[in-house]
Write a protein that holds these residues in place. Structure first.
Motif, PDB file in Angstrom:
ATOM      1  N   ILE A  93      39.049  30.461  32.520  1.00 53.85           N
ATOM      2  CA  ILE A  93      39.841  31.108  33.306  1.00 53.85           C
ATOM      3  C   ILE A  93      39.949  31.977  34.268  1.00 53.85           C
ATOM      4  O   ILE A  93      39.132  33.040  34.492  1.00 53.85           O
ATOM      5  CB  ILE A  93      41.180  31.510  32.510  1.00 53.85           C
ATOM      6  N   TYR A  94      40.101  31.810  35.650  1.00 48.32           N
ATOM      7  CA  TYR A  94      39.841  33.223  36.597  1.00 48.32           C
ATOM      8  C   TYR A  94      40.953  33.300  36.549  1.00 48.32           C
ATOM      9  O   TYR A  94      42.418  33.407  36.692  1.00 48.32           O
ATOM     10  CB  TYR A  94      39.859  31.800  37.811  1.00 48.32           C
ATOM     11  N   ASN A  95      40.717  34.568  36.522  1.00 46.12           N
ATOM     12  CA  ASN A  95      40.705  37.033  36.046  1.00 46.12           C
ATOM     13  C   ASN A  95      41.686  35.577  34.706  1.00 46.12           C
ATOM     14  O   ASN A  95      43.721  35.950  34.815  1.00 46.12           O
ATOM     15  CB  ASN A  95      42.287  36.783  37.269  1.00 46.12           C
ATOM     16  N   ALA A  96      40.825  35.799  33.421  1.00 53.60           N
ATOM     17  CA  ALA A  96      41.748  35.235  32.391  1.00 53.60           C
ATOM     18  C   ALA A  96      43.036  36.102  31.791  1.00 53.60           C
ATOM     19  O   ALA A  96      43.992  35.541  30.697  1.00 53.60           O
ATOM     20  CB  ALA A  96      40.851  35.400  30.969  1.00 53.60           C
ATOM     21  N   PRO A  97      42.717  37.537  31.751  1.00 54.09           N
ATOM     22  CA  PRO A  97      44.079  38.656  31.339  1.00 54.09           C
ATOM     23  C   PRO A  97      45.242  37.731  31.859  1.00 54.09           C
ATOM     24  O   PRO A  97      45.984  38.273  30.796  1.00 54.09           O
ATOM     25  CB  PRO A  97      43.074  40.438  31.533  1.00 54.09           C
ATOM     26  N   TYR A  98      45.030  37.880  32.607  1.00 51.35           N
ATOM     27  CA  TYR A  98      46.186  37.106  33.098  1.00 51.35           C
ATOM     28  C   TYR A  98      47.101  35.805  32.670  1.00 51.35           C
ATOM     29  O   TYR A  98      48.098  36.203  32.386  1.00 51.35           O
ATOM     30  CB  TYR A  98      47.010  36.665  34.758  1.00 51.35           C
ATOM     31  N   ARG A 124      38.411  38.929  46.170  1.00 53.52           N
ATOM     32  CA  ARG A 124      37.988  38.099  45.417  1.00 53.52           C
ATOM     33  C   ARG A 124      38.733  37.291  44.509  1.00 53.52           C
ATOM     34  O   ARG A 124      39.057  37.337  44.021  1.00 53.52           O
ATOM     35  CB  ARG A 124      37.161  39.197  43.846  1.00 53.52           C
ATOM     36  N   THR A 125      39.692  37.042  45.168  1.00 54.84           N
ATOM     37  CA  THR A 125      40.442  35.968  44.942  1.00 54.84           C
ATOM     38  C   THR A 125      39.988  34.383  44.797  1.00 54.84           C
ATOM     39  O   THR A 125      38.984  34.226  45.200  1.00 54.84           O
ATOM     40  CB  THR A 125      41.924  35.453  46.124  1.00 54.84           C
ATOM     41  N   LEU A 126      40.781  33.244  44.026  1.00 54.78           N
ATOM     42  CA  LEU A 126      39.658  32.300  44.038  1.00 54.78           C
ATOM     43  C   LEU A 126      39.755  31.736  45.413  1.00 54.78           C
ATOM     44  O   LEU A 126      38.568  30.364  45.447  1.00 54.78           O
ATOM     45  CB  LEU A 126      41.198  31.580  43.340  1.00 54.78           C
ATOM     46  N   GLU A 127      40.846  31.611  46.038  1.00 50.84           N
ATOM     47  CA  GLU A 127      40.348  30.947  47.239  1.00 50.84           C
ATOM     48  C   GLU A 127      38.865  31.600  47.902  1.00 50.84           C
ATOM     49  O   GLU A 127      38.074  30.837  48.294  1.00 50.84           O
ATOM     50  CB  GLU A 127      40.759  31.351  48.017  1.00 50.84           C
ATOM     51  N   ALA A 128      38.511  32.946  48.138  1.00 48.27           N
ATOM     52  CA  ALA A 128      37.916  33.650  48.951  1.00 48.27           C
ATOM     53  C   ALA A 128      36.190  33.028  47.939  1.00 48.27           C
ATOM     54  O   ALA A 128      35.476  33.023  48.814  1.00 48.27           O
ATOM     55  CB  ALA A 128      37.746  35.242  49.103  1.00 48.27           C
ATOM     56  N   ALA A 129      36.584  33.397  46.599  1.00 47.83           N
ATOM     57  CA  ALA A 129      35.041  32.896  46.260  1.00 47.83           C
ATOM     58  C   ALA A 129      34.850  31.485  46.340  1.00 47.83           C
ATOM     59  O   ALA A 129      33.941  31.084  46.536  1.00 47.83           O
ATOM     60  CB  ALA A 129      35.328  33.148  44.358  1.00 47.83           C
ATOM     61  N   ALA A 130      35.747  30.747  46.196  1.00 51.36           N
ATOM     62  CA  ALA A 130      35.430  29.755  46.614  1.00 51.36           C
ATOM     63  C   ALA A 130      34.497  29.011  47.485  1.00 51.36           C
ATOM     64  O   ALA A 130      33.279  28.053  47.235  1.00 51.36           O
ATOM     65  CB  ALA A 130      36.309  28.027  46.373  1.00 51.36           C
ATOM     66  N   ALA A 131      34.813  29.976  48.400  1.00 56.17           N
ATOM     67  CA  ALA A 131      34.731  29.836  50.084  1.00 56.17           C
ATOM     68  C   ALA A 131      32.664  30.138  50.258  1.00 56.17           C
ATOM     69  O   ALA A 131      32.583  29.831  50.374  1.00 56.17           O
ATOM     70  CB  ALA A 131      35.176  30.606  50.870  1.00 56.17           C
ATOM     71  N   ALA A 132      33.022  31.213  49.118  1.00 54.28           N
ATOM     72  CA  ALA A 132      31.224  32.015  48.784  1.00 54.28           C
ATOM     73  C   ALA A 132      30.902  31.443  48.658  1.00 54.28           C
ATOM     74  O   ALA A 132      29.349  30.974  48.420  1.00 54.28           O
ATOM     75  CB  ALA A 132      31.744  33.360  48.382  1.00 54.28           C
ATOM     76  N   TYR A 133      31.211  29.938  47.529  1.00 59.68           N
ATOM     77  CA  TYR A 133      29.864  29.375  46.945  1.00 59.68           C
ATOM     78  C   TYR A 133      29.533  28.025  46.983  1.00 59.68           C
ATOM     79  O   TYR A 133      29.578  27.281  46.536  1.00 59.68           O
ATOM     80  CB  TYR A 133      30.298  29.922  44.952  1.00 59.68           C
ATOM     81  N   GLY A 134      30.628  27.198  47.945  1.00 60.24           N
ATOM     82  CA  GLY A 134      31.286  26.126  48.767  1.00 60.24           C
ATOM     83  C   GLY A 134      31.326  25.426  47.674  1.00 60.24           C
ATOM     84  O   GLY A 134      31.090  23.584  47.619  1.00 60.24           O
ATOM     85  N   LEU A 161      35.636  34.856  38.155  1.00 61.96           N
ATOM     86  CA  LEU A 161      36.137  36.592  38.600  1.00 61.96           C
ATOM     87  C   LEU A 161      35.065  37.514  38.187  1.00 61.96           C
ATOM     88  O   LEU A 161      34.567  38.626  39.119  1.00 61.96           O
ATOM     89  CB  LEU A 161      37.397  36.813  38.383  1.00 61.96           C
ATOM     90  N   VAL A 162      35.219  37.991  36.798  1.00 61.53           N
ATOM     91  CA  VAL A 162      34.209  38.524  36.423  1.00 61.53           C
ATOM     92  C   VAL A 162      32.600  38.150  36.271  1.00 61.53           C
ATOM     93  O   VAL A 162      31.729  39.252  36.998  1.00 61.53           O
ATOM     94  CB  VAL A 162      34.972  38.823  34.744  1.00 61.53           C
ATOM     95  N   LEU A 163      32.117  36.705  36.519  1.00 69.04           N
ATOM     96  CA  LEU A 163      31.421  36.637  36.675  1.00 69.04           C
ATOM     97  C   LEU A 163      31.138  37.563  37.866  1.00 69.04           C
ATOM     98  O   LEU A 163      29.667  37.527  38.446  1.00 69.04           O
ATOM     99  CB  LEU A 163      30.300  35.353  36.527  1.00 69.04           C
ATOM    100  N   ASP A 164      31.609  36.748  38.851  1.00 68.87           N
ATOM    101  CA  ASP A 164      31.472  36.986  40.504  1.00 68.87           C
ATOM    102  C   ASP A 164      30.852  38.479  40.807  1.00 68.87           C
ATOM    103  O   ASP A 164      30.198  38.923  41.385  1.00 68.87           O
ATOM    104  CB  ASP A 164      32.243  36.164  41.687  1.00 68.87           C
ATOM    105  N   LYS A 165      31.480  39.157  40.170  1.00 64.91           N
ATOM    106  CA  LYS A 165      31.837  40.269  40.218  1.00 64.91           C
ATOM    107  C   LYS A 165      30.301  41.382  40.104  1.00 64.91           C
ATOM    108  O   LYS A 165      29.590  42.472  40.384  1.00 64.91           O
ATOM    109  CB  LYS A 165      33.043  41.320  39.879  1.00 64.91           C
ATOM    110  N   ALA A 166      30.275  40.639  38.805  1.00 60.12           N
ATOM    111  CA  ALA A 166      29.214  41.275  38.314  1.00 60.12           C
ATOM    112  C   ALA A 166      27.613  40.929  39.134  1.00 60.12           C
ATOM    113  O   ALA A 166      26.544  41.604  39.054  1.00 60.12           O
ATOM    114  CB  ALA A 166      28.678  41.079  36.239  1.00 60.12           C
ATOM    115  N   VAL A 167      27.869  39.422  39.290  1.00 58.74           N
ATOM    116  CA  VAL A 167      26.206  38.883  40.139  1.00 58.74           C
ATOM    117  C   VAL A 167      26.234  39.381  41.346  1.00 58.74           C
ATOM    118  O   VAL A 167      24.941  39.182  41.739  1.00 58.74           O
ATOM    119  CB  VAL A 167      25.938  37.187  39.796  1.00 58.74           C
TER     120      VAL A 167
END
Length: 252
Positions: free
Chosen positions: A122-127, A168-178, A154-160
């Motif tokens: 779940i991306y941004n699970a608390p919501y 750090r939106t889903l769209e931005a993170a998806a683009a960063a990891y292809g 979201l938590v993983l990406d910020k950690a690693v």
């Protein structure tokens, strides 16, 4: 996204991207449940579910099970929310079902994921989990009890990759990891992309994330608390000395 809930089905999608690296990653990423909601607003106490998706992806990111829902939330869908996810009040009333029918089905689908031993992405699970708990209370059914294991990209990406600049939106993170995200803010597209993103992160940072699913869940509790504390300190220093934020994860 379909207009009516559909039974779990094979989709036969393959993904020829960085996700293939997940084959060498930690075992938790080999098969994943995925979950996302689109809603009437951002306040988890008052927002209502409009669309939902629960599915399962295999080790290659292919969708092997999915279920989609559209809900008539019983209230008007604000224009701003409709512009985001594309579901107007009129469309929800025409094609949606009552939350009294749908919320128990969503909960049952999530419980099935856990019962079969799959972590749930779940991306941004608390919501999503906090809002789902509020909806469960509203329709009078038991909420998920201590949902685990959860994987929150979201938590993983910020950690690693703590120091990467940008959103750090889903769209931005998806683009960063292809990872492809072809229909952002569709519950199914977002849920599946989040699962594939988790696999991509697991592949790129295999050594850092070489944990069991249970260990990863607990690690994210600590990571989210630390990330929130840093954000709170930044906001207090630069914007509002009284600013506070909750670091609870995966529910608030």
């Amino acid at each position: 996204m379909t207009d009516q809930g559909v039974e779990l089905e094979l989709e036969g999608v393959t993904v020829e991207t960085v996700i293939s690296a997940a084959a060498a990653a930690a075992g938790w990423s080999q098969a994943l449940g995925v979950f996302d909601l689109e809603t009437t607003g951002v306040d988890t106490a008052t927002a209502r579910i409009v669309t939902a998706h629960v599915g399962v992806i295999d080790e290659n990111g292919a969708v092997v099970e999915r279920k989609d829902w559209i809900v008539d939330p019983g209230i008007a869908i604000p224009d701003g929310a409709a512009r985001v996810h594309g579901i107007t009040t009129e469309r929800a009333r025409r094609f949606g079902r009552s939350p009294f029918e749908v919320v128990p089905e969503i909960l049952a689908a999530i419980r099935s994921v856990f019962e079969r031993g799959f972590p749930l992405v779940i991306y941004n699970a608390p919501y999503d989990l906090t809002l789902l708990a509020a909806e469960a209370a509203r329709v009078g059914v038991p909420a998920l009890e201590l949902p685990a294991p959860i994987v929150d990209p979201l938590v993983l990406d910020k950690a690693v990759d703590r120091y990467r600049k940008g959103k750090r939106t889903l769209e931005a993170a998806a683009a960063a990891y292809g990872v492809p995200l072809l229909d952002a803010h569709d519950a199914g597209a977002d849920a599946i992309a989040a699962g594939r993103l988790a696999q991509a992160i697991a592949g790129r940072y295999a050594d850092d994330l070489d944990l069991s699913a249970a260990e990863l869940h607990e690690q994210q509790v600590a990571w989210c608390r630390e990330q929130t504390a840093r954000f709170e300190e930044y906001m207090q220093r630069t914007h509002d000395p009284a600013f506070t934020a909750s670091g609870a994860w995966p529910c608030r």
